[in-house]
Design an enzyme around this catalytic site. Structure first.
Site, PDB file in Angstrom:
ATOM      1  N   PRO A   4       0.818  -1.220   0.000  1.00  0.00           N
ATOM      2  CG  PRO A   4      -0.168  -1.125   2.116  1.00  0.00           C
ATOM      3  CD  PRO A   4       0.600  -2.024   1.200  1.00  0.00           C
ATOM      4  CD  GLU A   5       3.417   3.396  -3.844  1.00  0.00           C
ATOM      5  OE1 GLU A   5       3.559   4.616  -3.978  1.00  0.00           O
ATOM      6  OE2 GLU A   5       3.930   2.567  -4.601  1.00  0.00           O
ATOM      7  CG  HIS A  95      -1.810 -15.471   8.537  1.00  0.00           C
ATOM      8  ND1 HIS A  95      -0.454 -15.725   8.670  1.00  0.00           N
ATOM      9  CD2 HIS A  95      -2.283 -16.397   7.675  1.00  0.00           C
ATOM     10  CE1 HIS A  95      -0.132 -16.747   7.910  1.00  0.00           C
ATOM     11  NE2 HIS A  95      -1.223 -17.182   7.296  1.00  0.00           N
ATOM     12  NE  ARG A 114       6.824 -10.799   3.706  1.00  0.00           N
ATOM     13  CZ  ARG A 114       7.181 -10.195   2.584  1.00  0.00           C
ATOM     14  NH1 ARG A 114       6.312 -10.053   1.606  1.00  0.00           N
ATOM     15  NH2 ARG A 114       8.403  -9.728   2.421  1.00  0.00           N
TER      16      ARG A 114
END
Ligand SMILES: [Zn+2]
Length: 278
Positions: A4-5, A95, A114
């Site tokens: 994501p930006e 997760h 992650r």
């Protein structure tokens, strides 16, 4: 899905606001303590947030700021972090690392395959002067982000302009995708040394950085609309790109095949004809 930006984080911010604003936290379950960076003790993080109501959600660069009654929670999604709102009885999976159970029986779940995401808790006002926010450059739509400011920053470094723009101390919110798009739109070769750009080019580049990010944010309500995936998490469709991810496809301006090179360790897309080195 790419990392994501700024425009995508802004879309998440708007969607999350609609989902959790006004909800009061009944309890916090932390399954992966490394995500909690401040305070040092995750138990203290959980205790302080208990009983707090989410008043609003802000954003600084790619950080989400949850404004509560007595605290500000600063959250970075990094590569894969996602928030989702669920009913408490819905099953979760391995997760899901942080669960905020609300007094109305819903749960805001933070899921991160992650585990690179981070959460910091501050007293209101304290967050701006402390890491991770203290080192950030201006927002692209802030008054202080002028072309004169950009010129001054770029004049200080002989790094490639792409690398200099990825540095969040220069301006926040440009990640690998939108920096390639802005450089294409400004006609600047990504390997041009930052301190060799002409004043005229910097003016164009400054305008295209603002345009690129603003268009992507505006599109958040339509073409880049957020969606809730099968896991109940907020995701987003991204804007159509000119060069990013377009290797060996024809440039929309001139038809030349888009090239992919590595600049400062990052995969970089550009048109060798439209983007010349200065
Ligand atoms: Zn071209």
């Amino acid at each position: 899905m790419d990392v994501p930006e700024l425009p995508e984080v802004e879309t998440v911010r708007r969607t999350l606001t609609g989902l959790v604003k006004g909800k009061t936290i009944k309890s916090v379950e932390i399954r992966w303590p490394n995500i909690i960076k401040r305070p040092a003790e995750p138990e203290e993080f959980a205790r302080k947030l208990t009983g707090e109501t989410i008043q609003s959600i802000g954003r600084r660069g790619k950080f989400l700021l949850f404004h509560l009654d007595h605290y500000v929670m600063v959250s970075h999604l990094r590569m894969e972090g996602k928030y989702g709102l669920h009913q408490a009885e819905e099953p979760d999976d391995k997760h899901v690392h942080v669960i905020f159970t609300m007094t109305d029986g819903t749960q805001l779940r933070y899921r991160d395959v992650r585990k690179f995401g981070t959460m910091h808790l501050f007293k209101p006002g304290e967050e701006a002067g402390e890491l991770p926010l203290s080192q950030l450059g201006p927002e692209p739509d802030a008054e202080e982000f002028t072309s004169a400011y950009l010129k001054e920053r770029l004049a200080k470094t002989n790094r490639a302009v792409k690398t200099a723009l990825l540095d969040q101390k220069t301006v926040v919110g440009l990640g690998n995708i939108y920096v390639d798009e802005a450089l294409f739109r400004a006609g600047v070769h990504p390997e041009t040394k930052a301190n060799q750009l002409s004043d005229k080019t910097i003016k164009t580049l400054h305008a295209e950085i603002k345009n690129t990010l603003q268009e992507a944010i505006d599109a958040g309500g339509s073409t880049v609309r957020s969606y809730i995936n099968s896991q109940g998490e907020i995701g987003m469709f991204q804007l159509q790109h000119f060069v990013y991810g377009k290797k060996d496809e024809p440039c929309k301006n001139c038809g030349t095949m888009i090239s992919k090179i590595v600049v400062g360790g990052r995969g970089t897309h550009f048109c060798a004809k439209c983007q010349k080195k200065e």
